[in-house]
Design an enzyme around this catalytic site. Structure first.
Site, mmCIF file in Angstrom:
data_model
loop_
_atom_site.group_PDB
_atom_site.id
_atom_site.type_symbol
_atom_site.label_atom_id
_atom_site.label_comp_id
_atom_site.label_asym_id
_atom_site.label_seq_id
_atom_site.Cartn_x
_atom_site.Cartn_y
_atom_site.Cartn_z
ATOM 1 N N SER A 255 72.648 8.840 11.399
ATOM 2 C CA SER A 255 71.976 8.168 10.467
ATOM 3 C C SER A 255 71.771 8.643 9.321
ATOM 4 O O SER A 255 71.592 7.988 8.315
ATOM 5 C CB SER A 255 70.835 7.654 11.209
ATOM 6 N N LYS B 209 65.524 11.703 2.747
ATOM 7 C CA LYS B 209 65.909 10.425 3.308
ATOM 8 C C LYS B 209 65.074 9.094 3.434
ATOM 9 O O LYS B 209 63.923 9.563 3.551
ATOM 10 C CB LYS B 209 66.091 10.857 4.913
ATOM 11 N N SER C 46 71.397 12.821 14.351
ATOM 12 C CA SER C 46 71.347 12.238 12.997
ATOM 13 C C SER C 46 71.514 13.135 11.764
ATOM 14 O O SER C 46 71.633 12.772 10.723
ATOM 15 C CB SER C 46 70.249 11.292 12.684
#
Lengths: 482, 484
Positions: free
Chosen positions: B151, B76, B175
């Site tokens: 997210s 990420k 997330s």
């Protein structure tokens, strides 16, 4: 009703750790800009603070030395504001739960004019750990500002007093005592030029018996002289303002040492809302009894205790003991010298407070830079005490050590300063003088006592200054009496 | 190959059936073909990835391989990785090449894994649909008109579309779990403090936690074995003995007590999601588990509490992005205040600004007690609810998200509707508990549904065991979107 000045001080003492409070970067002063700014100092994305235990230990030392409450649990909080030399956009400090609370400091306020010296106890509200900001350099870059983050993250102990001081003299005495204490217990080098010890003064005025007036805070005073000047100016300004019908608004002001004036920085209305909240990156700081005791065991004898001991055990006056314990270096020097010449505390104190302090003063040195070691001083004291040298001989020895170095015994030998303590030799010498000055002897014996000094002078001259003065006096007195 | 488990891939690498360079190239080719459409990655850097793959091959050849050596893992874009553009999905960091490795990245590097690229995400991890990314929304591989969740939406989409072997995410309010649910993959948010936050760009420090996202619970266990561990650079990192998160995978579930919070099956839950979750519970009963009804009475307050605390911390955490030292700086400004205002106004997107404003407000003088302090008190009550519940059960299950993936743009104008998509996940972060999501079927429009599993502190091994046993009995987790 007369005006009374009310002063509280906030002192930022830079803690003497070799690395920063929340990262491993060096705290050494004077490096090239930004060479001591690691990822944490630069506040790169993703970095986190880790508390330096050495800074905590120093806070504990301070708390113990001032008889304060040391919080078993204190909390780091973020103080949020934007400034280019504050890389995270917040300063990690402590807010409602500081590490140290409720201490005390006993100060000696020196005599001034007709008012005698006195002792006073100033209460400490709190002391908390925080990080310093970096530096903005406005001068070196035309139309731009340079940022040096070497200092960002340097550990500070902010020491806040109660509004207990009533004159600039008291404030200065407090600041000096605090300055001496933090150096004494080894938590701060006290270097005021380098910003290691900085004072903010909260000043207000009121008439006795009425509530305190509105305060204004004078920021960043980095010498005791400026502290005194700034407070005196500010108090006078406030009194004049009030007497001419004005009011005081709470504000932060700066002192301009060139003009000797304070000027407005910002008013309370303009003050930041710092939006303090507990820093979620740091766990609450927990200090166990055991940690506290471990630190206590390493604490040196404190100045007040030493002063008391010098009075009770060594028979020094409170005044002398006070001067000798004004700094740890002075007190340690005294004790090391005394160690060489045991039992002669008063003589040792006299030399340190008199001749040595005067010479240091003249040469602009402090005791740590003294050209004479305690061992050298002690060696000389020993020879004064055992009558090897007279006082005048001692002064010669002292001057020689100061300028050229060397040990007292070698200098005495080389310069032939050993005084004659052989009573037979002195008697011969006195007999010769009496024989050669029959008229003066007669005058003396008929009551002209003042001539005694004349005979001493002759005898000293004859002995080339080496006769033991006490012995000489005794023999002369006896022989002249006839 | 792209559907292989990490264990299988490792075996293939060890047997020299494929090299790490070949495997890495295979994924790079897939990314080159599919990413322009899916937008799951912000950055790929074949040069850096292949260099790591070559090192991994040498290590394998030298017989020094570990479980993940040579395996391409997507990271990420919230994790700082040395030499990699690290944007956190924001224009603010559009030019930030990290000079250092996050702890998690370092752990993967030490294990010999290959960093395959940096995945797309909501800006500064603020969002539940991946639509707040400066780099544009990610498309859900199951239906490209729908969001992947957020997210960690880029990561979820990359795992679902087989654009990596496995990947990392971070979870502040859901997330990891919510995008895992919406993309039909498995994701685990460990107990707060298990993975170091060092080098993970902070959103809300007291809630942020890194975790793995993958095709199966077994893969998650292997990934967590690498990611977890004490790090002295993170003061909230927990000093615990290392554990093997895969150790209990094979245990039967006989006697496992599953708590079902009544609040998670009430109004607001999509019917299709509810049915899939109930079916999963039935499956668990077949596997030997028992079910108890529990209550988390304060969980209804978790969304409002979260939207006080997380923005409060974020407003302060994001202060360092000021245009002074790195990242975006407005091209023109007249003075210092203008430099700050313009750089931040231009560098941050709308959702980030909204949260900075909320956070600044709740921390302000006069409001702090009413919002921040009160929210902290409720946070403790929420944690207390869980500890009461765990007196009655071993593990808690429920839906991960109230609905399946919604349409791109559908909730863009209504932040509160968007915030409610994390209604079942947020309480777990507030309590610091471990939570995970695994695929448990399909709902309306054939979109995946996630089953949330919540464990007690440090119960990751038990949760992975429960998930793995379910995945042995079902095949939802091995379904992949068609046409990729």
């Amino acid at each position: 009703m007369t005006w009374e000045i009310v002063i509280g001080l906030e002192v930022h003492a830079q803690l003497s750790t070799s690395s920063k409070i929340f990262c491993g970067a060096s705290t050494a002063f004077g490096a090239e800009p930004n060479t001591q700014a690691d990822a944490v100092s630069l506040a790169l994305p993703g970095v986190l603070p880790v508390l330096n235990k050495g800074a905590v230990e120093r806070a504990i030392r301070f708390g113990l030395a001032t008889g304060a409450y040391i919080a078993p649990r204190s909390v780091f909080a973020r103080k949020n504001y934007f400034y280019p030399d504050l890389p995270k956009g917040y300063q990690i400090s402590q807010f409602d739960l500081p590490v140290v609370g409720n201490g005390q400091l006993v100060i000696q306020v020196p005599a001034q004019g007709n008012s005698p010296a006195y002792e006073k106890t100033v209460c400490l509200t709190r002391a908390h750990l925080e990080e310093d900001a970096g530096k903005s350099l406005h001068e070196d870059f035309h139309g731009m500002t340079g940022i040096d983050l070497n200092r960002a993250g340097t550990p500070l102990l902010e020491i806040v007093s109660e509004p207990d001081m009533r004159s600039a003299a008291e404030a200065v005495a407090y600041a000096k005592t605090l300055h001496s204490l933090v150096r004494w217990i080894g938590i701060c080098d006290g270097n005021m030029q380098e910003g290691s010890f900085r004072c903010d003064a909260n000043v207000s005025v009121h008439k006795s018996g009425t509530p305190f007036g509105t305060r204004r805070e004078i920021k960043n005073l980095n010498s005791f002289r400026f502290l005194e000047q700034a407070i005196n100016y500010e108090a006078r300004w406030q009194i004049e303002t009030l007497e001419s019908g004005g009011t005081i608004r709470q504000a932060t002001v700066l002192f301009d040492p060139d003009k000797g004036e304070t000027r407005m920085m910002r008013t309370k209305e303009e003050a930041h809302d710092y939006r303090y909240f507990p820093d979620p990156d740091l766990l609450p700081l927990e200090i166990s009894e055991e940690w506290k005791e471990r630190v206590r065991a390493t604490l040196p004898e404190l100045p007040q205790a030493r002063q008391a001991r010098y009075v009770s055990e060594l028979g020094l006056s409170v005044y002398d003991a006070g001067i000798l314990t004004a700094s740890r270096e002075m007190a340690d020097f005294f004790e090391a010298a005394l160690n060489e010449a045991p039992g002669h505390a008063k003589m040792c104190a006299n030399w340190l407070i008199g001749e040595i302090s005067a010479q240091l003063n003249r040469d602009g040195l402090d005791i740590a830079q003294c050209p004479i070691t305690p061992q050298q001083l002690g060696g000389m004291l020993k020879r004064i005490a055992d009558n090897t040298i007279s006082n005048s001989g001692a002064k010669e020895v002292f001057r020689t050590i100061w300028t050229e170095g060397g040990e007292a015994d070698a200098i005495i030998e080389a310069k032939g300063l050993k005084q004659v303590s052989d009573s037979g030799a002195i008697e011969v010498l006195v007999d010769e003088i009496i024989a050669a000055n029959a008229d003066k002897v007669a005058e003396y014996r008929s009551g002209k006592d003042k001539l005694f000094g004349f005979f001493v002078g002759l005898a000293m001259k004859a002995s080339k200054g080496k006769a033991n003065p006490a012995q000489l006096n005794e023999i002369l007195k006896r022989k002249l009496a006839g | 190959m792209i559907n292989a488990s990490l264990k299988q891939l490792s075996a293939q690498l060890a047997a020299k059936k494929i090299s790490s360079v070949e495997l890495t190239q295979l994924y790079l080719d897939r990314i080159a073909a599919l990413n322009p459409d899916l937008n799951a990655y912000i950055t790929v850097n074949p040069e850096l990835s292949l260099a790591q793959a070559r090192e991994a091959d040498a290590r394998i050849a030298a017989g020094k391989a570990e479980a993940l050596t040579g395996i391409p893992i997507a990271q990420k874009d919230i994790f700082c990785a040395k030499g990699w553009l690290t944007t956190c999905g924001s224009k603010m960091l559009h030019n930030f090449v990290s000079p250092y490795d996050a702890h998690v990245i370092g752990q993967f590097n030490n294990a010999g894994a290959v960093n395959l690229g940096k995945t797309n995400m909501d800006e500064f991890a603020m969002g539940s649909s991946n639509e707040t990314s400066y780099y544009g929304p990610v498309k859900n591989p199951w239906d490209k008109t729908r969001v992947p969740g957020g997210s960690s939406g880029g990561t979820a989409a990359a795992v679902a579309a087989r654009l990596c072997a496995a990947a990392t995410g971070t979870d502040t309010g859901g997330s990891i779990r919510q995008p895992a649910a919406l993309c039909g993959v498995s994701g685990l948010k460990p107990t707060y403090g298990v993975c170091s936050r060092y080098g993970m760009i902070a959103f809300a420090s007291s809630l942020d936690q890194a975790g793995p996202m993958a095709k199966s619970a077994e893969d998650l266990a292997l990934l967590l074995n690498v990611m977890a561990g004490f790090d002295e650079r993170d003061s909230t990192s927990l000093q615990r003995e290392r554990e093997d998160y895969a150790r209990d995978l094979a245990k039967p579930l006989n006697g496992l007590r599953i708590g079902l919070p009544k609040e998670f099956f009430a109004e607001g839950l999509g019917n299709d999601v509810g049915l899939a979750v109930q079916a999963a519970i039935t499956e668990y009963k077949k596997l030997g588990a028992t079910v108890v009804d529990i209550s988390l009475p304060n969980s209804r307050l978790s969304v409002p509490v979260y939207y006080v605390l997380a923005p409060a911390e974020a407003s302060s955490n994001l202060s360092r992005f000021d245009g002074v030292r790195y990242g975006y700086r407005a091209p023109e400004y007249v003075d210092l205040a203008d430099l700050y205002e313009k750089s931040r106004a231009q560098g941050f997107g709308t959702e980030v600004k909204r949260r900075i404003l909320i956070g600044t407000y709740v921390l302000s003088h006069g409001y702090y007690d009413a919002y921040y302090i009160k929210a902290q008190k409720i946070r403790r009550l929420i944690a207390q609810d869980f500890s009461n519940a765990f007196k009655q059960c071993d593990i808690i299950m429920g839906p991960t998200s109230p609905s399946t993936a919604f349409k791109l743009g559908e909730k863009g104008d209504d932040p509160v509707q968007m915030y409610l998509s994390d209604i079942y996940t947020i309480a777990v972060n507030l309590a610091g508990l471990p939570g995970m999501s695994i695929p448990c079927g399909f709902g309306e429009n054939a979109m995946p549904v996630g089953l949330q599993i919540i464990g007690n502190y440090f119960d990751e091994a038990r949760m992975l065991n429960a998930a793995h046993q379910y995945q042995l009995a079902t095949d939802w987790h091995s379904r992949a979107p068609q046409g990729l």
